[in-house]
Design an enzyme around this catalytic site. Structure first.
Site, PDB file in Angstrom:
ATOM      1  N   GLU A  60      37.857  36.788  40.517  1.00 14.81           N
ATOM      2  CA  GLU A  60      36.803  36.391  39.644  1.00 14.81           C
ATOM      3  C   GLU A  60      35.242  36.599  40.293  1.00 14.81           C
ATOM      4  O   GLU A  60      34.532  37.012  39.427  1.00 14.81           O
ATOM      5  CB  GLU A  60      36.748  34.960  39.419  1.00 14.81           C
ATOM      6  CG  GLU A  60      37.727  34.331  38.218  1.00 14.81           C
ATOM      7  CD  GLU A  60      39.078  34.562  38.817  1.00 14.81           C
ATOM      8  OE1 GLU A  60      40.181  34.462  37.770  1.00 14.81           O
ATOM      9  OE2 GLU A  60      39.432  34.688  39.802  1.00 14.81           O
ATOM     10  N   HIS A 129      43.329  22.665  36.280  1.00 18.90           N
ATOM     11  CA  HIS A 129      43.146  23.295  35.076  1.00 18.90           C
ATOM     12  C   HIS A 129      42.649  22.615  33.852  1.00 18.90           C
ATOM     13  O   HIS A 129      42.997  23.175  32.761  1.00 18.90           O
ATOM     14  CB  HIS A 129      44.692  24.081  34.831  1.00 18.90           C
ATOM     15  CG  HIS A 129      44.779  25.342  36.077  1.00 18.90           C
ATOM     16  ND1 HIS A 129      45.341  24.341  37.229  1.00 18.90           N
ATOM     17  CD2 HIS A 129      45.237  26.241  36.094  1.00 18.90           C
ATOM     18  CE1 HIS A 129      45.663  25.651  37.895  1.00 18.90           C
ATOM     19  NE2 HIS A 129      45.473  26.763  37.218  1.00 18.90           N
TER      20      HIS A 129
END
Length: 326
Positions: A60, A129
């Site tokens: 990322e 998450h």
């Protein structure tokens, strides 16, 4: 009007904009060959090719940086994070480069980039998450933060975000990608920074955004049976925030409940409360109540997760409290 899934509305928005502007491209993990982790880019590789729908490694920080650099050079990238939890790996590029380059370059460089992907909890995905970062990104000047709650808003807002000349954080939800809703036919956009009154009412204002707003709708239906009229405002854009719409509603209803899927400390609801007490304090007939998740990491257990998240029952209790009907 036509009926689309949320993921289809996202795909339509990206595809329509890419057909009209060759500088727009999509980059992220599994966006191409796999048609998107949540199938939000289904068919786009076939239409636009591998130079404009680009699969990346699990990096990322790397592909966020590529996106920022290419935006500075005149492109309009859409960077997809498989979840905004993973954006933390690339947050240096978002906060220290994308958000600041216009000011730091004295206006020589713009950064027309969209970072998009799902936010907050999505069932039993556990603590790392299931996090909501809207208030984190909204805290940073230079970024716009958008959180749609339905397919029509998603399409119109995403098209505006892609056309914007500044970086936009566009936050979705794994649990909304399959949601269906009516979407206008033909070309349309929704301006950033404009809230929407999803339901008009007279007794209490409920402000929310994203998928958790569904709990407000359920609560309003339940409260209506008891003769309580709820006005529901969907922020749609967290930053810039449409404070005026909130103030106008509070001046009418004199009561406010805020529903947000985020930790309770220093969140979007806190910012709303500041503005309401500053601009409409004398109109309030009861203290403002904000409903958030529990002040802990998200649990994995489904029983604990249900307790951790705010729900329609919590909204009903809060509304009755501000109406002194407990």
């Amino acid at each position: 009007m036509k009926t689309l899934q949320f993921r289809e509305a996202i795909c339509e928005a990206m595809s329509e904009e890419m057909r009209t502007d060759d500088s727009i491209y999509l980059m992220g993990e599994e966006v191409a060959e796999y048609n998107g982790a949540y199938k939000a880019s289904k068919g786009m590789l076939d239409e636009f090719g591998a130079e404009r729908v680009v699969d990346t490694p699990i990096s990322e920080l790397g592909f966020a940086g590529i996106g920022v650099g290419s935006a500075m050079l005149g492109n309009r990238p859409i960077i997809e994070f498989m979840t905004f939890n993973f954006s933390l790996v690339g947050i240096d590029q978002i906060i220290n480069n994308a958000a600041k380059i216009r000011q730091m370059s004295g206006g020589q460089f713009a950064c027309p980039i969209v970072f998009r992907g799902p936010t907050a909890s999505a069932g039993q995905l556990a603590a790392t998450h299931s996090q909501a970062f809207e208030s984190w990104y909204a805290n940073c000047p230079g970024l716009k933060v958008v959180v749609p709650s339905n397919p029509a808003d998603a399409k119109g807002l995403l098209k505006s975000a892609i056309r914007d000349d500044d970086p936009v954080i566009f936050m979705e939800s794994e649990q909304m990608y399959g949601d269906k809703g009516e979407v206008p036919e033909g070309e349309y956009t929704i301006p950033l920074g404009v809230a929407d009154i999803k339901r008009e009412g007279s007794d209490v204002t409920i402000v929310s955004f994203g998928k958790i707003i569904k709990e407000a709708y359920k609560a309003a239906d339940e409260l209506e049976k008891d003769g309580v009229s709820c006005e529901i405002i969907d922020l749609r854009t967290v930053r810039p925030m449409d404070v005026d719409s909130i103030i106008t509603s509070v001046k009418k209803t004199n009561r406010l409940v805020i529903l947000e899927e985020a930790w309770p400390f220093g969140n979007v609801a806190t910012e709303i409360i500041y503005h309401v007490q500053d601009k409409a304090f004398d109109y309030l007939d009861a203290p403002i109540i904000k409903l958030n998740t529990a002040d802990t990491p998200a649990p994995y257990s489904p029983v604990l997760l249900a307790e951790w998240l705010p729900n329609s029952g919590d909204v009903v209790k809060a509304v009755k409290k501000v109406l002194y009907k407990e």
